[in-house]
Design a protein around this motif. Structure first.
Motif, PDB file in Angstrom:
ATOM      1  N   LYS A  47       0.830  -1.199   0.000  1.00  0.00           N
ATOM      2  CA  LYS A  47       0.000   0.000   0.000  1.00  0.00           C
ATOM      3  C   LYS A  47       0.862   1.245   0.000  1.00  0.00           C
ATOM      4  CE  LYS A  47      -3.538   2.274   2.896  1.00  0.00           C
ATOM      5  NZ  LYS A  47      -4.310   2.155   4.152  1.00  0.00           N
ATOM      6  N   ALA A  48       0.505   2.226  -0.853  1.00  0.00           N
ATOM      7  CA  ALA A  48       1.222   3.497  -0.916  1.00  0.00           C
ATOM      8  C   ALA A  48       0.919   4.345   0.312  1.00  0.00           C
ATOM      9  CB  ALA A  48       0.838   4.249  -2.183  1.00  0.00           C
ATOM     10  N   ASP A  49       1.904   5.126   0.736  1.00  0.00           N
ATOM     11  CA  ASP A  49       1.737   6.035   1.866  1.00  0.00           C
ATOM     12  C   ASP A  49       0.698   7.111   1.531  1.00  0.00           C
ATOM     13  OD1 ASP A  49       2.958   6.984   4.530  1.00  0.00           O
ATOM     14  OD2 ASP A  49       3.042   8.788   3.283  1.00  0.00           O
ATOM     15  N   LYS A  50      -0.022   7.571   2.527  1.00  0.00           N
ATOM     16  CA  LYS A  50      -1.065   8.572   2.270  1.00  0.00           C
ATOM     17  C   LYS A  50      -0.487   9.955   1.980  1.00  0.00           C
ATOM     18  CE  LYS A  50      -1.876   9.900   7.101  1.00  0.00           C
ATOM     19  NZ  LYS A  50      -2.894  10.119   8.151  1.00  0.00           N
ATOM     20  N   ASP A  51       0.708  10.264   2.538  1.00  0.00           N
ATOM     21  CA  ASP A  51       1.298  11.595   2.341  1.00  0.00           C
ATOM     22  C   ASP A  51       2.380  11.607   1.275  1.00  0.00           C
ATOM     23  OD1 ASP A  51      -0.260  12.773   4.435  1.00  0.00           O
ATOM     24  OD2 ASP A  51       1.091  11.828   5.890  1.00  0.00           O
ATOM     25  N   ASN A  52       3.092  10.513   1.142  1.00  0.00           N
ATOM     26  CA  ASN A  52       4.199  10.435   0.187  1.00  0.00           C
ATOM     27  C   ASN A  52       4.106   9.116  -0.581  1.00  0.00           C
ATOM     28  OD1 ASN A  52       6.618  10.980  -1.168  1.00  0.00           O
ATOM     29  ND2 ASN A  52       7.890  10.231   0.517  1.00  0.00           N
ATOM     30  N   PRO A  53       3.086   8.976  -1.437  1.00  0.00           N
ATOM     31  CA  PRO A  53       2.865   7.693  -2.131  1.00  0.00           C
ATOM     32  C   PRO A  53       4.030   7.347  -3.052  1.00  0.00           C
ATOM     33  CG  PRO A  53       1.500   9.417  -3.089  1.00  0.00           C
ATOM     34  CD  PRO A  53       2.110  10.004  -1.860  1.00  0.00           C
ATOM     35  N   TRP A  54       4.299   6.068  -3.123  1.00  0.00           N
ATOM     36  CA  TRP A  54       5.461   5.649  -3.898  1.00  0.00           C
ATOM     37  C   TRP A  54       5.192   5.535  -5.397  1.00  0.00           C
ATOM     38  CZ3 TRP A  54       6.106   0.428  -0.834  1.00  0.00           C
ATOM     39  CH2 TRP A  54       4.967  -0.361  -0.998  1.00  0.00           C
ATOM     40  N   GLU A  55       6.270   5.582  -6.127  1.00  0.00           N
ATOM     41  CA  GLU A  55       6.297   5.234  -7.549  1.00  0.00           C
ATOM     42  C   GLU A  55       7.288   4.097  -7.688  1.00  0.00           C
ATOM     43  OE1 GLU A  55       7.271   7.123 -12.003  1.00  0.00           O
ATOM     44  OE2 GLU A  55       7.454   8.361 -10.195  1.00  0.00           O
ATOM     45  N   TYR A  56       6.912   3.065  -8.427  1.00  0.00           N
ATOM     46  CA  TYR A  56       7.823   1.931  -8.576  1.00  0.00           C
ATOM     47  C   TYR A  56       7.794   1.408 -10.009  1.00  0.00           C
ATOM     48  CZ  TYR A  56       3.308  -0.263  -7.262  1.00  0.00           C
ATOM     49  OH  TYR A  56       1.983  -0.592  -7.150  1.00  0.00           O
ATOM     50  N   LEU A  57       8.829   0.662 -10.339  1.00  0.00           N
ATOM     51  CA  LEU A  57       8.832  -0.111 -11.573  1.00  0.00           C
ATOM     52  C   LEU A  57       8.793  -1.576 -11.183  1.00  0.00           C
ATOM     53  CD1 LEU A  57      11.880  -1.512 -12.049  1.00  0.00           C
ATOM     54  CD2 LEU A  57      12.477   0.846 -12.557  1.00  0.00           C
ATOM     55  N   TRP A  58       8.335  -2.404 -12.089  1.00  0.00           N
ATOM     56  CA  TRP A  58       8.279  -3.832 -11.771  1.00  0.00           C
ATOM     57  C   TRP A  58       8.748  -4.678 -12.948  1.00  0.00           C
ATOM     58  CZ3 TRP A  58       3.685  -1.073 -12.498  1.00  0.00           C
ATOM     59  CH2 TRP A  58       2.911  -1.447 -13.605  1.00  0.00           C
ATOM     60  N   LEU A  59       9.251  -5.860 -12.615  1.00  0.00           N
ATOM     61  CA  LEU A  59       9.691  -6.843 -13.589  1.00  0.00           C
ATOM     62  C   LEU A  59       9.047  -8.174 -13.247  1.00  0.00           C
ATOM     63  CD1 LEU A  59      13.543  -6.115 -13.693  1.00  0.00           C
ATOM     64  CD2 LEU A  59      11.829  -5.295 -15.301  1.00  0.00           C
ATOM     65  N   GLY A  60       8.328  -8.759 -14.188  1.00  0.00           N
ATOM     66  CA  GLY A  60       7.764 -10.086 -14.015  1.00  0.00           C
ATOM     67  C   GLY A  60       8.742 -11.125 -14.532  1.00  0.00           C
ATOM     68  N   LEU A  61       9.112 -12.080 -13.687  1.00  0.00           N
ATOM     69  CA  LEU A  61      10.162 -13.038 -14.015  1.00  0.00           C
ATOM     70  C   LEU A  61       9.573 -14.417 -14.283  1.00  0.00           C
ATOM     71  CD1 LEU A  61      12.602 -12.037 -11.123  1.00  0.00           C
ATOM     72  CD2 LEU A  61      12.413 -11.013 -13.392  1.00  0.00           C
ATOM     73  N   ALA A  62      10.013 -15.028 -15.361  1.00  0.00           N
ATOM     74  CA  ALA A  62       9.517 -16.351 -15.738  1.00  0.00           C
ATOM     75  C   ALA A  62      10.691 -17.225 -16.146  1.00  0.00           C
ATOM     76  CB  ALA A  62       8.500 -16.228 -16.875  1.00  0.00           C
ATOM     77  N   GLY A  63      10.391 -18.494 -16.390  1.00  0.00           N
ATOM     78  CA  GLY A  63      11.422 -19.441 -16.814  1.00  0.00           C
ATOM     79  C   GLY A  63      11.613 -20.543 -15.797  1.00  0.00           C
ATOM     80  N   SER A  64      12.027 -21.696 -16.269  1.00  0.00           N
ATOM     81  CA  SER A  64      12.108 -22.882 -15.416  1.00  0.00           C
ATOM     82  C   SER A  64      13.184 -22.775 -14.334  1.00  0.00           C
ATOM     83  CB  SER A  64      12.380 -24.124 -16.275  1.00  0.00           C
ATOM     84  OG  SER A  64      13.580 -23.968 -17.032  1.00  0.00           O
ATOM     85  N   ASP A  65      14.184 -21.896 -14.530  1.00  0.00           N
ATOM     86  CA  ASP A  65      15.261 -21.779 -13.547  1.00  0.00           C
ATOM     87  C   ASP A  65      15.111 -20.582 -12.608  1.00  0.00           C
ATOM     88  OD1 ASP A  65      16.991 -24.013 -14.344  1.00  0.00           O
ATOM     89  OD2 ASP A  65      17.254 -22.902 -16.203  1.00  0.00           O
TER      90      ASP A  65
END
Length: 274
Positions: A79-97
């Motif tokens: 959950k983002a903060d009410k006064d200083n909400p975050w911004e993020y990037l994301w990476l979805g990782l797949a593969g058998s290893d």
């Protein structure tokens, strides 16, 4: 060099970026995963702050420079903060290893890492995300594949899997922290955030640990190590200030001189003359 011929046995590791994105959250905006995910997702916080929890772990406050993991088949909430909400990037990782790679790192112990900026892993993460956003071609795809391998390499190299230290008695934790600072204070990358990451504890917990045992903060203890070593260098050697700064864990002479004057009340040159 003599003639050589070798077969390379099973060199291929299957792990790749399946999806990626970036989001500036609204105040109190939250995500709750009750539907178990099929992939691992890494979130890096670009700015702001918020809270994160995953199954089996306590809720923690995270902020700019931290990273957290949504493991596959695990419920989570953030959950983002009410006064200083975050911004993020994301990476979805797949593969058998991917599972094997993630479990070789320290991420599964807490499902987050604090303040990763001073690492090769962080540099590769940003370069990889930048390349993912470029127009796709054979060259960019090759570069993405190369950076993805480096991304996983530095994750495991710089954040190897180890049991959480917090389960050990407090006295043992304190001694581990003291030993780390005494051994590494000459390294400019040695700092309290890095120590917390290695121990798997929060800054507030480490602070209380030091106050109980030394009556000073861990930051002051680290400065004391560096400044007392600097005094010996000034008294017993002819090394210049730049050389002494590097010997006691400072990247430049100016920062060292300011810190020394705050600690001793006089500049390094005056201390040496006296």
């Amino acid at each position: 060099m003599p003639n050589q011929y070798h077969n390379l046995s099973n060199p291929h590791i299957e792990s790749y970026i399946l999806f990626y994105g970036q989001q500036k959250c609204h105040p109190n905006e939250y995500f709750e995963s009750n539907n178990l995910q099929k992939n691992y997702v890494l979130y890096y916080i670009l700015s702001g702050e918020g809270t994160f929890s995953s199954n089996g772990h306590h809720t923690v406050n995270l902020s700019q420079g931290d990273l957290f993991l949504i493991p596959r088949n695990t419920t989570c909430f953030f959950k983002a903060d009410k006064d200083n909400p975050w911004e993020y990037l994301w990476l979805g990782l797949a593969g058998s290893d991917t599972k094997k790679i993630i479990e070789a790192s320290n991420l599964p112990n807490k499902n987050f890492l604090r303040q990763i900026k001073r690492t090769e892993f962080y540099s590769i993460l940003l370069e990889l995300y930048e390349m993912l956003n470029k127009r796709k071609s054979l060259l960019t795809n090759l570069k993405i594949a190369s950076l993805t391998s480096q991304f996983f390499y530095y994750l495991v190299k710089e954040f190897p899997n180890h049991p959480p230290v917090r389960k050990t008695p407090k006295n043992d934790q304190y001694q581990i922290a003291i030993n780390y600072l005494q051994k590494n204070y000459t390294d400019p990358n040695c700092n309290i955030v890095e120590l917390c990451n290695r121990l798997g504890v929060s800054r507030s917990f480490l602070y209380s640990l030091f106050r109980e045992n030394t009556n000073i903060s861990p930051q002051k203890y680290l400065m004391q190590l560096r400044m007392e070593a600097a005094k010996k260098e000034l008294q017993n050697t002819t090394s210049n200030l730049k050389e002494i700064a590097h010997k006691v864990g400072y990247g430049d002479e100016f920062t060292f001189s300011k810190a020394f004057k705050r600690y001793s009340g006089v500049s390094p040159n005056v201390f040496r003359r006296n």
